[in-house]
Write an enzyme that holds these catalytic residues in place. Structure first.
Site, short mmCIF file in Angstrom:
data_model
loop_
_atom_site.label_atom_id
_atom_site.label_comp_id
_atom_site.label_asym_id
_atom_site.label_seq_id
_atom_site.Cartn_x
_atom_site.Cartn_y
_atom_site.Cartn_z
N THR A 40 0.78 -1.25 0.00
CA THR A 40 0.00 0.00 0.00
C THR A 40 0.81 1.30 0.00
O THR A 40 0.29 2.33 -0.39
CB THR A 40 -1.04 0.08 1.14
OG1 THR A 40 -0.43 0.40 2.38
CG2 THR A 40 -1.89 -1.18 1.23
N ASP A 41 2.07 1.28 0.41
CA ASP A 41 2.86 2.52 0.45
C ASP A 41 4.20 2.31 -0.23
O ASP A 41 5.23 2.80 0.23
CB ASP A 41 3.06 2.97 1.90
CG ASP A 41 3.60 4.40 2.00
OD1 ASP A 41 3.35 5.20 1.07
OD2 ASP A 41 4.28 4.73 2.99
N LEU A 42 4.19 1.59 -1.35
CA LEU A 42 5.44 1.29 -2.04
C LEU A 42 5.73 2.37 -3.07
O LEU A 42 4.98 2.56 -4.02
CB LEU A 42 5.37 -0.07 -2.72
CG LEU A 42 6.72 -0.59 -3.21
CD1 LEU A 42 7.64 -0.92 -2.04
CD2 LEU A 42 6.57 -1.82 -4.09
#
Length: 309
Positions: A215-217
């Site tokens: 989700t936060d790559l």
């Protein structure tokens, strides 16, 4: 409290208990003032640091020069001389499941979790060397690395290793939608924002093909390493639609995305193998309806209009 804070602790050098001081990232201090729970965490941070150093027999080297917003991250040396990273994360809804997520991925394109204290959220992590971020590479080269990391992350979800116990993406999307609605007076285009909210809620619904997402790559969360060429850090695990996961990288390539949204979305869909239309609509929804402080930034409205259904 000032934008930068110094915490003193007695055992962090791992030798004679000489009082040492650490300067906290200014944005971490700011974020810790937003809730009572975080303020308590910040007050107790020196004790948590010392407790972790003693528990895992660590010697502190120094703090990284980083702009951490949700954690204190420090390079350390273990008793056997190996290098590692100590991460102390503030209470944070999105990052709540980082420890179980790292356990689940078990080093598959992610840094390895060496030790953890589930109660406090303290983590001892594999040290990436040389540790330069993917931002050191041209954005066109970043695309391929991000896609390769994401595909390995998703492949960890199999019929025999379903990610039971992890929260669903819909929980995070519901929170974001509420935050955006609370900013209604700032919206530059109510019709566009409302359509973005509708798409986000629709696409976030649980489905049989859901996988565990990072989700936060983005390029700032991928480091050069020796064990694998590139390893991801700071995952915020949620179960959901894999077409969501490339969007954070696209959002972080703001100038290029603004220049030709359709072409960049098509490129990432091809590299990652996700459904082109779903990636296009996820990117539209995030551009149109993410909660933000800079609603006057017309770039996001331009991108949303170019990708609108």
């Amino acid at each position: 409290m000032p934008l930068a804070t110094t915490v003193s602790h007695g055992l962090a050098d791992g030798t004679d208990g000489t009082l040492c001081a650490l300067i906290l990232p200014s944005q971490l201090v700011v974020n810790c003032q937003k809730t009572p729970e975080r303020r308590v965490w910040l007050e107790n941070l020196p004790q948590l640091l010392d407790k972790s150093m003693i528990r895992w027999s660590l010697r502190l080297e120094s703090t990284f020069r980083h702009s951490g917003t949700c954690s204190l991250v420090s390079p350390v040396v273990r008793s056997d001389g190996t290098q590692a990273v100590l991460k102390l994360a503030m209470p944070h809804m999105e990052g709540k499941d980082e420890i179980p997520g790292l356990r689940y991925w078990s080093g598959r394109s992610m840094v390895e979790l060496l030790e953890a204290d589930d109660d406090s959220g303290a983590m001892l992590l594999e040290r990436c060397l040389p540790g330069t971020t993917l931002r050191s590479q041209p954005e066109s080269a970043q695309d391929g690395v991000i896609a390769a990391v994401l595909k390995r992350v998703w492949e960890s979800t199999t019929e025999t290793t379903r990610p039971f116990g992890f929260r669903h993406l819909s929980q995070m999307i519901d929170l974001w939608c509420r935050e955006t609605i609370a900013q209604r007076c700032l919206w530059p285009d109510a019709g566009l924002v409302n359509e973005g909210l509708r798409v986000m809620k629709e696409f976030a619904r649980p489905a049989p093909a859901d996988v565990l997402l990072a989700t936060d790559l983005h390029a700032g969360n991928v480091l050069r390493s020796q064990r694998e060429p590139w390893l991801a850090i700071d995952p915020k695990p949620f179960v959901g639609d894999r077409s969501y996961d490339p969007v954070q990288h696209l959002i972080n390539c703001e100038t290029r995305l603004h220049g030709n949204p359709g072409r960049l979305v098509e490129r990432l869909a091809g590299l990652t193998g996700v459904d082109l239309q779903r990636l296009r609509l996820w990117t539209f929804a995030r551009a149109a309806a993410d909660p933000r402080d800079d609603w006057i930034n017309t770039r996001w409205i331009d991108i949303a209009k170019a990708l609108s259904p």
